[in-house]
Design a protein around this motif. Structure first.
Motif, short mmCIF file in Angstrom:
data_model
loop_
_atom_site.label_atom_id
_atom_site.label_comp_id
_atom_site.label_asym_id
_atom_site.label_seq_id
_atom_site.Cartn_x
_atom_site.Cartn_y
_atom_site.Cartn_z
N MET A 207 6.46 2.05 9.81
CA MET A 207 5.90 1.27 8.74
C MET A 207 4.91 0.23 9.26
O MET A 207 3.91 -0.01 8.60
CB MET A 207 7.01 0.53 8.00
N VAL A 208 5.23 -0.37 10.38
CA VAL A 208 4.34 -1.40 10.92
C VAL A 208 2.97 -0.81 11.21
O VAL A 208 1.94 -1.38 10.85
CB VAL A 208 4.96 -2.02 12.20
N GLU A 209 2.95 0.36 11.83
CA GLU A 209 1.68 1.01 12.17
C GLU A 209 0.89 1.36 10.91
O GLU A 209 -0.33 1.16 10.85
CB GLU A 209 1.94 2.27 12.99
N ILE A 210 1.57 1.84 9.90
CA ILE A 210 0.91 2.21 8.64
C ILE A 210 0.31 0.97 7.98
O ILE A 210 -0.85 0.97 7.57
CB ILE A 210 1.90 2.91 7.68
N LEU A 211 1.08 -0.11 7.89
CA LEU A 211 0.57 -1.32 7.26
C LEU A 211 -0.60 -1.92 8.04
O LEU A 211 -1.58 -2.37 7.46
CB LEU A 211 1.69 -2.35 7.10
N GLN A 212 -0.52 -1.86 9.36
CA GLN A 212 -1.61 -2.38 10.20
C GLN A 212 -2.90 -1.60 9.94
O GLN A 212 -3.97 -2.19 9.77
CB GLN A 212 -1.23 -2.29 11.68
N LYS A 213 -2.80 -0.28 9.88
CA LYS A 213 -3.98 0.55 9.61
C LYS A 213 -4.57 0.27 8.23
O LYS A 213 -5.79 0.20 8.06
CB LYS A 213 -3.64 2.03 9.76
N LEU A 214 -3.71 0.11 7.22
CA LEU A 214 -4.19 -0.20 5.87
C LEU A 214 -4.92 -1.53 5.85
O LEU A 214 -5.96 -1.67 5.21
CB LEU A 214 -3.02 -0.21 4.88
N LYS A 215 -4.40 -2.52 6.56
CA LYS A 215 -5.06 -3.83 6.63
C LYS A 215 -6.42 -3.73 7.31
O LYS A 215 -7.33 -4.49 7.01
CB LYS A 215 -4.18 -4.83 7.38
N GLU A 216 -6.57 -2.77 8.22
CA GLU A 216 -7.84 -2.55 8.91
C GLU A 216 -8.81 -1.73 8.06
O GLU A 216 -9.92 -1.44 8.48
CB GLU A 216 -7.59 -1.83 10.23
N GLY A 217 -8.37 -1.32 6.84
CA GLY A 217 -9.22 -0.56 5.95
C GLY A 217 -9.20 0.93 6.21
O GLY A 217 -10.01 1.68 5.66
N LYS A 218 -8.26 1.39 7.04
CA LYS A 218 -8.18 2.82 7.38
C LYS A 218 -7.27 3.55 6.40
O LYS A 218 -6.37 2.96 5.81
CB LYS A 218 -7.64 2.98 8.80
N VAL B 6 -4.31 6.29 5.58
CA VAL B 6 -3.09 6.75 6.25
C VAL B 6 -2.40 7.80 5.40
O VAL B 6 -2.60 7.88 4.19
CB VAL B 6 -2.11 5.58 6.53
N GLU B 7 -1.60 8.60 6.05
CA GLU B 7 -0.75 9.57 5.36
C GLU B 7 0.66 9.01 5.32
O GLU B 7 1.22 8.67 6.36
CB GLU B 7 -0.76 10.92 6.10
N VAL B 8 1.21 8.87 4.13
CA VAL B 8 2.56 8.33 3.99
C VAL B 8 3.49 9.41 3.43
O VAL B 8 3.08 10.24 2.63
CB VAL B 8 2.59 7.07 3.09
N PRO B 9 4.73 9.38 3.87
CA PRO B 9 5.68 10.39 3.38
C PRO B 9 6.01 10.18 1.91
O PRO B 9 5.94 9.06 1.40
CB PRO B 9 6.92 10.15 4.25
N ILE B 10 6.36 11.26 1.24
CA ILE B 10 6.79 11.21 -0.14
C ILE B 10 8.31 11.34 -0.13
O ILE B 10 8.87 12.20 0.55
CB ILE B 10 6.15 12.35 -0.97
N TYR B 11 8.98 10.46 -0.87
CA TYR B 11 10.43 10.45 -0.90
C TYR B 11 10.93 11.23 -2.11
O TYR B 11 10.44 11.06 -3.22
CB TYR B 11 10.94 9.01 -0.97
N ASP B 12 11.92 12.11 -1.89
CA ASP B 12 12.52 12.90 -2.95
C ASP B 12 13.84 12.24 -3.34
O ASP B 12 14.80 12.26 -2.58
CB ASP B 12 12.76 14.33 -2.48
N PHE B 13 13.87 11.62 -4.52
CA PHE B 13 15.05 10.90 -4.96
C PHE B 13 16.20 11.84 -5.33
O PHE B 13 17.35 11.42 -5.38
CB PHE B 13 14.72 9.98 -6.13
N ASN B 14 15.90 13.12 -5.57
CA ASN B 14 16.96 14.09 -5.88
C ASN B 14 17.75 14.47 -4.64
O ASN B 14 18.96 14.65 -4.69
CB ASN B 14 16.37 15.35 -6.52
N THR B 15 17.05 14.61 -3.51
CA THR B 15 17.72 14.99 -2.26
C THR B 15 17.95 13.80 -1.33
O THR B 15 18.56 13.94 -0.28
CB THR B 15 16.90 16.06 -1.51
#
Length: 71
Positions: free
Chosen positions: A1-12, A14-23
């Motif tokens: 998560m830290v790496e993802i948030l850092q990249k977003l703050k840099e304007g890049k 990112v690919e984030v996982p999709i969570y399945d609430f059923n499984t």
């Protein structure tokens, strides 16, 4: 998560996982999230990790009365 948030703050992008609430697990597919000037990062564990908190410029914790929840 830290790496993802850092990249977003840099304007890049990112690919984030999709969570399945059923499984109760992550799906194999991901979703592209685009970097922006303002990023809203939410979740029940948002403030748990110190490294994540350090990346946040503004923090807010909101509580709601149970009778106002949407189901």
């Amino acid at each position: 998560m830290v790496e993802i948030l850092q990249k977003l703050k840099e304007g890049k992008n990112v690919e984030v996982p999709i969570y399945d609430f059923n499984t109760h697990s992550r799906c194999a597919e991901t979703k592209t999230v685009y970097g922006a000037t303002i990023i809203i990062f939410e979740g029940i564990m948002t403030f748990h990790a110190e490294k994540l908190r350090e990346l946040m410029d503004l923090k807010s914790n909101t509580r709601a009365v149970l009778s106002t929840y949407f189901y």
